[in-house]
Design a protein around this motif. Sequence first.
Motif: not given
Length: 507
Positions: A389-393
């Motif tokens: 989720s961090i990478t996605r953001v």
Amino acid sequence: MTSDQLVLPEFMSEKWGLAQASVAHALAHWRYSVAGRPVRGLKPMGIAIVSAIEDARVERLLLQNFPGMRTRFLKYLSPTPAAGDLSFAALVARMDRVLADPQAQDDNHWVNKARRLFEETAERAGLGDYDAFRAVAAILANDLGQMRVRFDPQLHVVPAAYRDDNSYLWDFTDVEQTSDDEVTVRRMMSRPSGMSVELDGDPPSAGALNFSEACFQYPEWDYRMEHLKPEWCTVIEKSPDGRHVPNPTGIKHHFSRPLQFSDSRRVSRTRRLRRQWDGDDIDLNAAIEVVIDRRMRLQPEPRMFVRRGPESDKSSTLVLLDLSESANDRAEGSQMSFLDIEKQAALLMAGTASLEGNRIAVHGFSSNTRSEVYYTKLIDFGELPTLVSITRVTEVQAGFSTRIGAAIRHATAELLQEKVNIRNILLVTDGTPADIDVHDPRYLVEDARAAVLDARKAGIRSFCIAVDQDGDSYAQRIFGWRNYCVATNPHRLPAQIQRTCARLASN
């Protein structure tokens, strides 16, 4: 036609061209298709799409040896349907044309996606790989299901006059088996276009985000006509598939203190339950209806009392980020862009995906005309903060325009699936609604206002944080004077979003 025999009807001389196309198409199946493949529970719509893709595949193979047949095939394709016709037959007819004619153009996202996937698969796997093209058909059929396109197998006719009914391709003797294509859809939809067809292997490298796409149709309000245009906008939702993505170099994922909901805001409250069989007071609206029913000599509704009942304090808040091109501009007095600040805010919210029943999601949107309203789920309800989720953001990009109304309607549909009493949309934007296919500056403002009012009728409160000095000019019109604020300091935006979410959850 059987595997070793071709039966042709008698053709009049004036239909010889159609006969040539029919024979060539039949021979293409005879030479390049495998007859009698098991259906295995594949749904009727799936059968139709797989058959249409197979028609295009074998014709493309035939044209490698007989290129002169292209003009014959194109001549007898069905006429191009009207641009506003989004029925199953129209979409398949349009797909047939763009797959057969390299010069054909179409403005429909699903049709263009079909062309892109077909060409990418032909280049990557080769036209002889039936399984690869069947996987493409599975994706397209799944998209049509998400778009709520209706399909009646009793009325379905192959659009092109020279093509057969494709019964040659299928074996319907065992229709009760579980569909392998349903598994194919689930696995293929977790792979973005352009990636390898192989389903197994190493996860993609950093930067190769994994999203599945689905299309949804929503209306749009035309204030000049005072009319709600049905199925006017296409929202293309990009949802994370959950596959692991390694942490990109340089990304830090230190979470701030989670969003706190004060104890005073968690005290159990009561609400008035209306239209009850008995209670402490009279429900005035129900009593008025009883009087009306009696005067009309109708049987009145006996449930006309009000009593007190417990109310849950659980809430769901959807933070909707504006990811239009203007988000790439630098914030005033800073080296950071508005998009960078939005990403900071999203990462702060990631640690608060679910806290004591108060659920939070962070989604983003942009638009490129009414046909392509992009809606990206960055952090969904109940999703815990992970490297994925961090990478996605951190890797999400901004571009295109700001069609707020369509985004709010889709956010409303998402929130209606939340089983809570308090539902909120918090829009964060840096400018007025706009898009390249709209020239009236008031048009999209009024549509966004209509979307907010529809959400309110569904029990969803909408609030706006406008990071724009001119935010009052449009935010008050769209959301009402109590449901917006103007952020004068962009650097305080993440903290302001957290405070606003806490306040909305308590109301």
